[in-house]
Design an enzyme around this catalytic site. Sequence first.
Site, PDB file in Angstrom:
ATOM      1  N   LYS A 198      62.001  51.728  78.458  1.00 16.84           N
ATOM      2  CA  LYS A 198      63.001  51.884  77.394  1.00 16.84           C
ATOM      3  C   LYS A 198      62.425  52.581  76.151  1.00 16.84           C
ATOM      4  O   LYS A 198      63.125  53.307  75.466  1.00 16.84           O
ATOM      5  CB  LYS A 198      63.569  50.517  77.008  1.00 16.84           C
ATOM      6  CG  LYS A 198      64.337  49.811  78.118  1.00 16.84           C
ATOM      7  CD  LYS A 198      65.791  50.169  78.073  1.00 16.84           C
ATOM      8  CE  LYS A 198      66.678  49.648  79.166  1.00 16.84           C
ATOM      9  NZ  LYS A 198      66.321  48.496  79.938  1.00 16.84           N
ATOM     10  N   GLU A 214      73.041  48.284  71.746  1.00 15.56           N
ATOM     11  CA  GLU A 214      73.548  47.211  72.603  1.00 15.56           C
ATOM     12  C   GLU A 214      72.372  46.738  73.448  1.00 15.56           C
ATOM     13  O   GLU A 214      71.416  47.483  73.660  1.00 15.56           O
ATOM     14  CB  GLU A 214      74.663  47.749  73.510  1.00 15.56           C
ATOM     15  CG  GLU A 214      74.190  48.457  74.789  1.00 15.56           C
ATOM     16  CD  GLU A 214      73.435  49.752  74.549  1.00 15.56           C
ATOM     17  OE1 GLU A 214      73.562  50.341  73.464  1.00 15.56           O
ATOM     18  OE2 GLU A 214      72.696  50.189  75.466  1.00 15.56           O
ATOM     19  N   SER A 273      59.657  49.895  86.580  1.00 12.81           N
ATOM     20  CA  SER A 273      60.278  50.161  85.274  1.00 12.81           C
ATOM     21  C   SER A 273      59.865  49.179  84.193  1.00 12.81           C
ATOM     22  O   SER A 273      59.908  49.516  83.007  1.00 12.81           O
ATOM     23  CB  SER A 273      61.795  50.166  85.419  1.00 12.81           C
ATOM     24  OG  SER A 273      62.251  48.958  86.000  1.00 12.81           O
TER      25      SER A 273
HETATM   26  C1  PLP Z   1      66.959  48.122  81.172  1.00 12.13           C
HETATM   27  C2  PLP Z   1      66.083  48.070  82.348  1.00 12.13           C
HETATM   28  C3  PLP Z   1      66.475  48.635  83.592  1.00 12.13           C
HETATM   29  C4  PLP Z   1      67.835  49.203  83.836  1.00 12.13           C
HETATM   30  O1  PLP Z   1      68.174  50.299  83.059  1.00 12.13           O
HETATM   31  P1  PLP Z   1      68.201  51.785  83.632  1.00 12.13           P
HETATM   32  O2  PLP Z   1      68.884  52.545  82.563  1.00 12.13           O
HETATM   33  O3  PLP Z   1      68.960  51.767  84.903  1.00 12.13           O
HETATM   34  O4  PLP Z   1      66.798  52.204  83.837  1.00 12.13           O
HETATM   35  C5  PLP Z   1      65.574  48.629  84.631  1.00 12.13           C
HETATM   36  N1  PLP Z   1      64.353  48.068  84.504  1.00 12.13           N
HETATM   37  C6  PLP Z   1      63.942  47.494  83.332  1.00 12.13           C
HETATM   38  C7  PLP Z   1      62.593  46.892  83.268  1.00 12.13           C
HETATM   39  C8  PLP Z   1      64.799  47.478  82.227  1.00 12.13           C
HETATM   40  O5  PLP Z   1      64.381  46.910  81.093  1.00 12.13           O
END
Ligand code: PLP
Length: 401
Positions: A105, A127, A385
């Site tokens: 993020k 948000e 992620s």
């Molecule tokens: C917010 C988040 C996501 C989902 O958001 P995308 O916009 O689909 O990437 C995925 N993994 C983590 C660790 C997140 O914090």
Amino acid sequence: MSGQVTEPADQSPTSVSMSDPSADGFFGQYGGRYVGEPLVRACQEIETAFREAWDDDDFRAEYLRLLTDYAGRPSPLTECANLGQDLGLRLLLKREDLNHTGSHKINNVIGQALLARRMGKTHLIAETGAGQHGVATATAAALFGMGCTVYMGEVDTKRQALNVFRMELLGATVIPVLSGSRTLKDAVNEAMRAWVSRLEDSHYCLGSVMGPHPFPWMVRTFQEILGAEANAQCQMLLGEMPNVAVACVGGGSNAAGLFAGFVEHPEVRLVGVEPAGGAAIGRGVPAVVHGMKAYFMQDEAGQVLEAESISAGLDYPGVGPEHSYLADAGRAEYHPVTDEMVVDAFQLLSRREGIIPALESAHAIAWVVENADELAGQTVIVNLSGRGDKDVSQVQELLQP
Ligand SMILES: *Cc1c(COP(=O)(O)O)cnc(C)c1O
């Protein structure tokens, strides 16, 4: 919907790229800017400012400097020899969990906060679902000396109380949203409403590749750094491209960043993994929600359905327009996994590799585990992620009730 571009029928899936959207923000038939007049103007200002900033070497240098010195980029590429051997494939992880604030993020937030400052804005609105995007935005606001208001569904403020306190520590005001189902979808509505009421000094720092143009395109552009790094790291390690690139999909920003690094290589399979209870592409229909046309889960009356997932970060009933387009064009595939598979994958990666993934990221791992037979002998890169610290107590309650 003027200026809508229709996909030429003779285009083969593998020739589809992730280029800029049309002038009015469409990827094929998806995207656009379905908002009221004041927000149309605000979005146009952001688009103009973003185009100028992205053409400005000084802006890009500052963005890269902060991602390096502050957020810790580049993130490593880790080969998982243990789990890879168990599964009979070569498994590589792009380690976005190691970024400052614990997920991908921050890449988007640093970009948008720099843009907001350049536009003379002094306040960030965001948000958040699980709280990761709220924390990242509050972090950037603290760094830049800006005000910050985060809208969060009341249900989520209770599920993620620690992240609420974290945002407050960073100086942000967290506003619990009491409308609708009191989750992420409602938080997006409230954040947009708040933005309209203070357009003069505020920027809406949207957290994924969704919303009205230019957000889906701008957020993907700020996330492309992770895919570009992953591509270069694969070249270094393998001397060639991986066979498959996998990422979880909520709104779709981490997947868009990863896919952008490989989409020009038609031999690389692009796989997005959705929660079975929030499978916007698998179970959704094209609809106009939150200022964009994209796939959304709806009931027969056209009401947007609640997404249900073990991970609050994937609890979004829609998916960004570019993913909707890539799915229709056949360039990327999207598959669901169940909560049970995700909890198994969460434990498996922890035990076999010493890496506790975010429950969101565990979706991508779960798909690889589930399809290991089909993937035998192949090289698979998974975008990890985020890190799982925020999810440890939730999983403990599941496993040791
Ligand atoms: C917010 C988040 C996501 C989902 O958001 P995308 O916009 O689909 O990437 C995925 N993994 C983590 C660790 C997140 O914090």
